[in-house]
Design an enzyme around this catalytic site. Sequence first.
Site, mmCIF file in Angstrom:
data_model
loop_
_atom_site.group_PDB
_atom_site.id
_atom_site.type_symbol
_atom_site.label_atom_id
_atom_site.label_comp_id
_atom_site.label_asym_id
_atom_site.label_seq_id
_atom_site.Cartn_x
_atom_site.Cartn_y
_atom_site.Cartn_z
ATOM 1 C CB THR A 1 -0.872 -0.027 1.278
ATOM 2 O OG1 THR A 1 -1.902 -1.004 1.114
ATOM 3 C CG2 THR A 1 -1.532 1.288 1.597
ATOM 4 N NE ARG B 1 -9.322 -7.539 1.849
ATOM 5 C CZ ARG B 1 -8.316 -6.712 2.064
ATOM 6 N NH1 ARG B 1 -7.925 -5.889 1.131
ATOM 7 N NH2 ARG B 1 -7.688 -6.712 3.215
ATOM 8 N N GLY C 1 -10.318 -3.477 1.894
ATOM 9 C CA GLY C 1 -9.487 -3.463 3.099
ATOM 10 C C GLY C 1 -9.699 -2.188 3.886
ATOM 11 C CG ASP C 2 -6.428 -0.998 6.295
ATOM 12 O OD1 ASP C 2 -6.169 -1.848 5.411
ATOM 13 O OD2 ASP C 2 -5.553 -0.256 6.783
ATOM 14 C CB THR D 1 0.629 -0.366 5.130
ATOM 15 O OG1 THR D 1 0.918 -1.524 4.340
ATOM 16 C CG2 THR D 1 1.840 -0.050 6.003
ATOM 17 N N GLY D 2 -1.143 -2.993 6.092
ATOM 18 C CA GLY D 2 -1.074 -4.311 6.725
ATOM 19 C C GLY D 2 -2.351 -5.090 6.480
ATOM 20 N N GLY E 1 -5.682 -5.725 6.285
ATOM 21 C CA GLY E 1 -6.786 -4.780 6.349
ATOM 22 C C GLY E 1 -7.903 -5.178 7.289
HETATM 23 N N1 ASP Z 1 -4.140 -2.683 4.111
HETATM 24 C C1 ASP Z 1 -4.228 -3.097 2.740
HETATM 25 C C2 ASP Z 1 -5.476 -3.905 2.557
HETATM 26 O O1 ASP Z 1 -5.841 -4.647 3.427
HETATM 27 C C3 ASP Z 1 -3.056 -3.894 2.295
HETATM 28 C C4 ASP Z 1 -1.718 -3.365 2.731
HETATM 29 O O2 ASP Z 1 -1.614 -2.344 3.371
HETATM 30 O O3 ASP Z 1 -0.728 -4.005 2.449
HETATM 31 O O4 ASP Z 1 -6.057 -3.834 1.506
#
Ligand code: ASP
Length: 345
Positions: free
Chosen positions: A210, A238, A240-241, A261-262, A264
């Site tokens: 991200t 889907r 994410g966050d 980031t991570g 979600g």
């Molecule tokens: N947070 C993002 C998601 O879940 C992915 C990411 O940050 O790597 O879509």
Amino acid sequence: MNRYSISGFVLFCQYLIFCSVFSCKPKTDVPPYVIAIHGGAGTIGKKNMTPEREEAYKQALTEALDLGEKILAEGGSALDAVEKTVEWLENNPLFNAGKGAVFTHEGTHELDASIMDGKTLAAGAVGGVRTIRNPIKLARKVMENSPHVFLAGRGAESFGLLHGLDTVSNSWFDTEHRRDSWQKALENERQDSLHGQGYLNQSDDIRFGTVGCVALDRNGNLAAATSTGGMTNKRWGRLGDSPVIGAGTYAENGVAAVSCTGDGEYFIRSAVAYDLVARMKYGGQSLKQAGDAIIHQKLPAMGGMGGLISLDAQGNIHLPFNSEGMYRAWAKPGSRSINIFESFN
Ligand code: ASP
């Protein structure tokens, strides 16, 4: 001049001398501007990272930082700095946002983005867009040219067309690297008895990625922006966050600006970006205390991996992560830092 005004004048002079000797300036000098960026917590593992790739990522982070810092140094707004910097990162195929976004289960791309203005608490977000070249520009249009905060799918795209944003075919976002990751994810999924959970079992650089930016401008305004292709092999629409205000992105003047980031799903369930602001605002925690509690205690306890970039109104910077690395960088007048693996700023 009578006796009283002379003694008043003497007292005033003594005060000035005292101030110049003992420096009555406030102890926390707020830097005139600060910017921080991330390119995702899903880094290529340290053992698989070649010096050439590492250099390419650091170079990209440097160029993105240069662009955002220039806007702030010239007196531009935090909002412009975060939008333009994220747009630059979207255009760089190294990162999972815009060109270079990951593939969905069906072999397409669905992009999410959000932006927030800390001065007004205005926000804009888009989810699952397929043909808008720069989703962060669309998010800002939603914020400034619609009565809404969050638009998704076809409706979001129609709104982008109405506002003259550049469109591309969905395959324009393709890159070989992401296609390979998708193929690996499909293969892993075939071997996975938990059909449909396949993407949760990939290595970090296959799953994640991200981009995001937070900034404090010369007028004391905070802003945050985040953009992503989401998780490799995602399906069923889907989200994410990243496009969820309060989960992946938040900014409030006087408190903090955050981009996450991570994983979600965990970031949504923990309302991470707003949790950080709330811990500071209502719980009296510092930026560092709040970020560390979320990233190193709360999320791991739930099983969530990732990181965030954050700035507070005093210009403090904190970039915690619990993954192996996080592409990240920050700058303020006279100093900057660009890192991937080490866990200090
Ligand atoms: N947070 C993002 C998601 O879940 C992915 C990411 O940050 O790597 O879509």
